[in-house]
Design an enzyme around this catalytic site. Structure first.
Site, PDB file in Angstrom:
ATOM      1  N   GLU A 213     124.885  -2.067  12.558  1.00 49.27           N
ATOM      2  CA  GLU A 213     123.424  -2.221  12.686  1.00 49.27           C
ATOM      3  C   GLU A 213     122.723  -0.956  13.183  1.00 49.27           C
ATOM      4  OE1 GLU A 213     122.859  -5.777  15.025  1.00 49.27           O
ATOM      5  OE2 GLU A 213     123.892  -7.020  13.553  1.00 49.27           O
TER       6      GLU A 213
ATOM      7  N   ASN B 187     128.546  -1.841   8.907  1.00 50.43           N
ATOM      8  CA  ASN B 187     128.198  -3.265   8.829  1.00 50.43           C
ATOM      9  C   ASN B 187     126.740  -3.482   9.246  1.00 50.43           C
ATOM     10  OD1 ASN B 187     129.245  -6.060   8.591  1.00 50.43           O
ATOM     11  ND2 ASN B 187     128.877  -6.208  10.800  1.00 50.43           N
TER      12      ASN B 187
ATOM     13  N   HIS C 220     123.447 -13.127   7.047  1.00 47.64           N
ATOM     14  CA  HIS C 220     122.868 -14.204   7.857  1.00 47.64           C
ATOM     15  C   HIS C 220     121.602 -14.659   7.131  1.00 47.64           C
ATOM     16  CE1 HIS C 220     125.631 -13.734  11.180  1.00 47.64           C
ATOM     17  NE2 HIS C 220     125.376 -12.444  11.239  1.00 47.64           N
TER      18      HIS C 220
ATOM     19  N   GLU D 283     129.550 -11.843   7.642  1.00 49.22           N
ATOM     20  CA  GLU D 283     129.062 -12.756   8.699  1.00 49.22           C
ATOM     21  C   GLU D 283     128.245 -13.896   8.090  1.00 49.22           C
ATOM     22  OE1 GLU D 283     127.215 -10.668  11.983  1.00 49.22           O
ATOM     23  OE2 GLU D 283     128.622  -8.991  11.867  1.00 49.22           O
TER      24      GLU D 283
ATOM     25  N   ASP E 182     126.311 -16.981   7.094  1.00 52.62           N
ATOM     26  CA  ASP E 182     125.843 -18.323   7.453  1.00 52.62           C
ATOM     27  C   ASP E 182     124.452 -18.487   6.862  1.00 52.62           C
ATOM     28  OD1 ASP E 182     124.349 -16.839   9.348  1.00 52.62           O
ATOM     29  OD2 ASP E 182     125.459 -17.621  11.066  1.00 52.62           O
TER      30      ASP E 182
END
Ligand SMILES: *[C@@H]1O[C@H](CO)[C@@H](O)[C@H](O)[C@H]1NC(C)=O
Length: 406
Positions: A148, A189, A225, A255, A257
């Site tokens: 990030e 990432n 996400h 990641e 979701d």
């Protein structure tokens, strides 16, 4: 009442026969299907029996390898929590994605409040990376080296490393990680880089800057996400992945979701299933997308409700470890055909698949003329693909959202 009996038989058959997620991922040419695991999850007696199945072949420690827990005071390391996840991976023969080395968040105060110069912070950065990567050397399939580092407009995020070292902190971190574990795949990432745009372009520029500095980067992690009903299209996700792999790096969904504003409804669950299927399909149909990781698999242990007020139910398993429609959406995506190739059929209902128009490929699973292949989807709420199966398989109802050729 007579109609009920075949349905029950089909449910039983489907339940016994369907492939599990990691098995289906490997059959589709991916290395793994996995999930984040936090140390606290392991004290829930229901957690491990659901994790240690053929649904999962990869785990990522959600928190315990970050800077704060691993080097809480400078030069003094604590590895026990990270070791717990690493040894779980070893026990289950799972790939371990190690996460993460350099991030603006979850940093100890000696870093965020220290009085650093460029030189002293580079030394502390290298020392941390060397200490942590060396400890788990040989155990990490991949390391998220830098996490990030970008603003939404694709510029570098202001953080302590950028402030004192400048953009050079990123290639310096990758070079240090490469030196400490030559066999770990090294990843950048981030989130909101799952579709083309300024931030994805910024991430591609990071890849190029690492390469230009002569350091090694092996992959880019697309966190994913997402929000139900607002995920990027299949064409957008595939085009975006291709822009990364064209630079000579792998991609992974790291990641995943897909959260919703509560209360949950069956319409939201159906849309969530479609959204999970779309991202899974994008990875399966992209050469160089190596695997998919959920950011925990059960709503019981999801980070979402604690972070996004009023939102939740983002995972494929509910709080009682019951599989949701999303699970079957993932399974359908995993069975949607690998690498854009035509060995597994991935046609639209009206247009034959051609190699020149991969972006028009949809997730229908099989050509309409012949029916879906063995294990393919052949029905379910909202399903618009084939409803018959190639001989000798028959279309059997697994649940209201998913019928399968068995
Ligand atoms: C810090 O030092 C590194 C390594 O010498 C250099 O590449 C970088 O440009 C320097 N950063 C600043 C802000 O001076």
């Amino acid at each position: 009442m007579v109609a009920v009996k075949p349905l029950i038989l089909a449910l039983a058959a489907g339940h016994l026969a369907h492939a599990q997620l990691n098995t289906a991922a490997k059959a589709a040419g991916l290395l793994y299907f996995g999930t984040a695991v936090d140390n606290g999850d392991l004290s829930d007696s229901q957690y491990l029996p659901n994790l240690e199945t053929d649904d999962f072949g990869q785990i990522t420690p959600a928190n315990s390898m970050k800077w704060q827990p691993t080097e809480p005071s400078q030069g003094s390391y604590t590895f026990s929590q990270g070791d717990q996840i690493a040894s779980l991976a070893k026990t289950n023969n799972d790939y371990l994605r190690c996460h993460n080395l350099v991030w603006y968040n979850q940093l100890p105060s000696y870093i965020t409040s220290g009085s650093w110069t460029n030189e002293t912070l580079i030394a502390a950065l290298k020392e941390h990376i060397n200490g942590v990567v060396t400890h788990w050397k040989g155990q990490c399939y991949a390391w998220d080296v830098v996490n990030e580092a970008l603003n939404e407009d694709g510029t570098y995020r202001q953080n302590v490393f950028y402030q004192h070292i400048g953009e050079a902190y990123i290639p310096i971190a990758f070079a240090a990680a490469a030196a400490a574990d030559p066999n770990a795949k090294l990843y950048y990432n981030d989130y909101n880089i799952e579709y083309p745009g300024a931030k994805a372009t910024g991430a591609q520029n990071i890849v190029k800057s690492i390469q230009a500095a002569g350091a090694r980067i092996d992959g880019v992690g697309l966190q994913a996400h997402f929000i139900v009903g607002q995920t990027p299209s299949l064409a957008s996700q595939k085009a975006n992945m291709a822009a990364f792999t064209a630079l000579g790096v792998d991609v992974a969904i790291t990641e995943l979701d897909i959260r919703m504003t509560l209360p949950d409804t069956s319409a939201l669950q159906t849309q969530q299933s479609t959204d999970y299927q779309t991202t899974t399909t994008a990875c399966v149909q992209t050469k160089g997308c190596v695997g998919i990781t959920l950011w925990d698999f059960t709503d019981k242990h999801s980070w979402v409700p604690g972070t996004f007020s009023g939102q939740g139910d983002a995972c494929p398993w509910d709080s009682n470890y019951k599989k949701k429609p999303a699970y079957y959406g993932i399974l359908a995506g995993l069975q949607s055909g690998a690498g854009g190739s035509t060995t597994l059929t991935t046609t639209t209902t009206s247009t034959p698949t051609t190699t020149s128009s991969p972006a028009t490929t949809t997730t229908t699973g099989a050509g309409s003329g012949t029916g879906a292949a063995h294990w393919g989807q052949c029905g379910g709420n909202g399903w618009t693909g084939p409803t018959t199966c190639v001989s000798p398989y028959t279309c059997q109802v697994v649940n209201p959202y998913y019928s399968q050729c068995l």
